[in-house]
Design an enzyme around this catalytic site. Structure first.
Site, short mmCIF file in Angstrom:
data_model
loop_
_atom_site.label_atom_id
_atom_site.label_comp_id
_atom_site.label_asym_id
_atom_site.label_seq_id
_atom_site.Cartn_x
_atom_site.Cartn_y
_atom_site.Cartn_z
N ASP A 166 0.81 -1.22 0.00
CA ASP A 166 0.00 0.00 0.00
C ASP A 166 0.85 1.27 0.00
OD1 ASP A 166 1.11 -0.13 2.50
OD2 ASP A 166 -0.77 -0.10 3.62
N CYS A 169 4.89 -0.31 2.61
CA CYS A 169 5.38 -1.66 2.87
C CYS A 169 6.72 -1.68 3.60
CB CYS A 169 5.47 -2.47 1.57
SG CYS A 169 6.58 -1.79 0.33
N HIS A 291 8.70 -4.31 -3.90
CA HIS A 291 7.94 -4.48 -2.66
C HIS A 291 8.85 -4.99 -1.56
CE1 HIS A 291 4.53 -5.38 -0.07
NE2 HIS A 291 4.97 -6.61 0.08
#
Length: 307
Positions: A166, A169, A291
């Protein structure tokens, strides 16, 4: 009574692969039962070295299973393509040699039968899409990255702990790492981590501004541009990177290590002599790419109950 739907070869293989993956997750895959059982029985519970070796071997078995699935899917596709070509060639030959049209008697199909046929067709199409998606996943860079990371982490008795994607992370992964080593209620929140990071960068601008450049001009950030950057770090879901991690090591007085699939582990804040915060950096985790995840202790299969 409805007729039993006959599964296609692709559906049968996809079902077999899903079962093998499920079985492997509890370490009783049909492909390796004797191997897993003998490995577990041979490891004393107090032998940490052999337990670590066992964990690494099981990670390798999982990778081998994925490669086996890829090969089986490739062989099935090749076989089906050959059969299709044989049928087409046979039909073309019959049409050329015979030159006669065969009358086919149309049977009246009830509405109920039509509905059953339509439902069966839709189910077959769904299974086919699932099988195709599994092939793409097995062959995709995301899957390969996950396998490489799993094997690397297993060597340290660790596994990935998923963090939501989001924009926060990296900070959420740090928050989770702190929670694993701290007392409940004493962990910094994501909001506080962002605020402290921005505050440290502002007060040590000379350490960070040289690494920030305007994407349009290529020039180093001005004071106003740097303040805007720090404000986004503090108040938005701006993605965090190595600069923010450098600031966090100073804020927390803790080292940070970032494990990657195909590159060496990045270590930041090595001047601090403490157990590092460990993060996992993934380039292909989601549609947007990069990520961060956290890690947790790997469940020890040597201590798991026999299934």
């Amino acid at each position: 009574m409805e007729e039993e739907t006959v599964e296609t070869p692709e559906e049968q293989l996809a079902k077999q692969h899903r079962k093998e993956k499920k079985d492997m997750q509890v370490y009783s895959c049909a492909s390796f039962p004797a191997k897993i059982q003998s490995m577990k029985n041979a490891v004393p519970k107090n032998d940490k070295k052999k337990r670590k070796q066992l964990t690494e071997e099981i990670a390798k078995l999982e990778a081998d299973l994925s490669q086996k699935h890829e090969e089986e899917i490739r062989q099935l596709k090749s076989t089906l393509n050959t059969k299709v070509e044989e049928v087409i060639n046979g039909v073309e030959t019959m049409m050329m040699e015979g030159g006669e049209q065969t009358e086919v008697k149309q049977q009246r199909v009830t509405k109920a039968q039509k509905r059953r046929d339509k439902k069966a067709t839709q189910e077959k199409e769904r299974e086919s899409r699932i099988a195709e998606a599994e092939v793409e996943n097995l062959q995709g860079v995301r899957h390969q990255e996950g396998l490489m990371l799993a094997q690397k982490l297993a060597q340290q008795q660790l596994q990935i702990k998923e963090i939501s994607s989001d924009g926060h992370c990296m900070y959420r992964a740090v928050e989770d790492q702190l929670a694993q080593r701290s007392k409940p209620g004493s962990v910094m929140s994501v909001k506080e981590l962002r605020s402290r990071t921005a505050e440290h960068m502002r007060s040590h601008a000379d350490d960070f501004m040289p690494f920030l450049t305007n994407p349009d001009t290529g020039d180093m950030y001005t004071t106003d541009e740097f303040e805007k950057y720090c404000s986004e770090v503090e108040h938005t879901a701006a993605w965090g990177g190595q600069l923010e991690l450098r600031a966090l090591t100073q804020v927390l007085q803790l080292p940070v290590e970032v494990i990657q699939a195909s590159s060496s582990t990045i270590k930041i804040g090595e001047e601090f002599d403490s157990e590092p915060i460990t993060l996992v950096y993934m380039r292909h985790a989601y549609g947007l790419g990069e990520h961060y995840n956290s890690v947790e202790r790997l469940k020890d299969p040597a201590n798991a109950e026999d299934s």
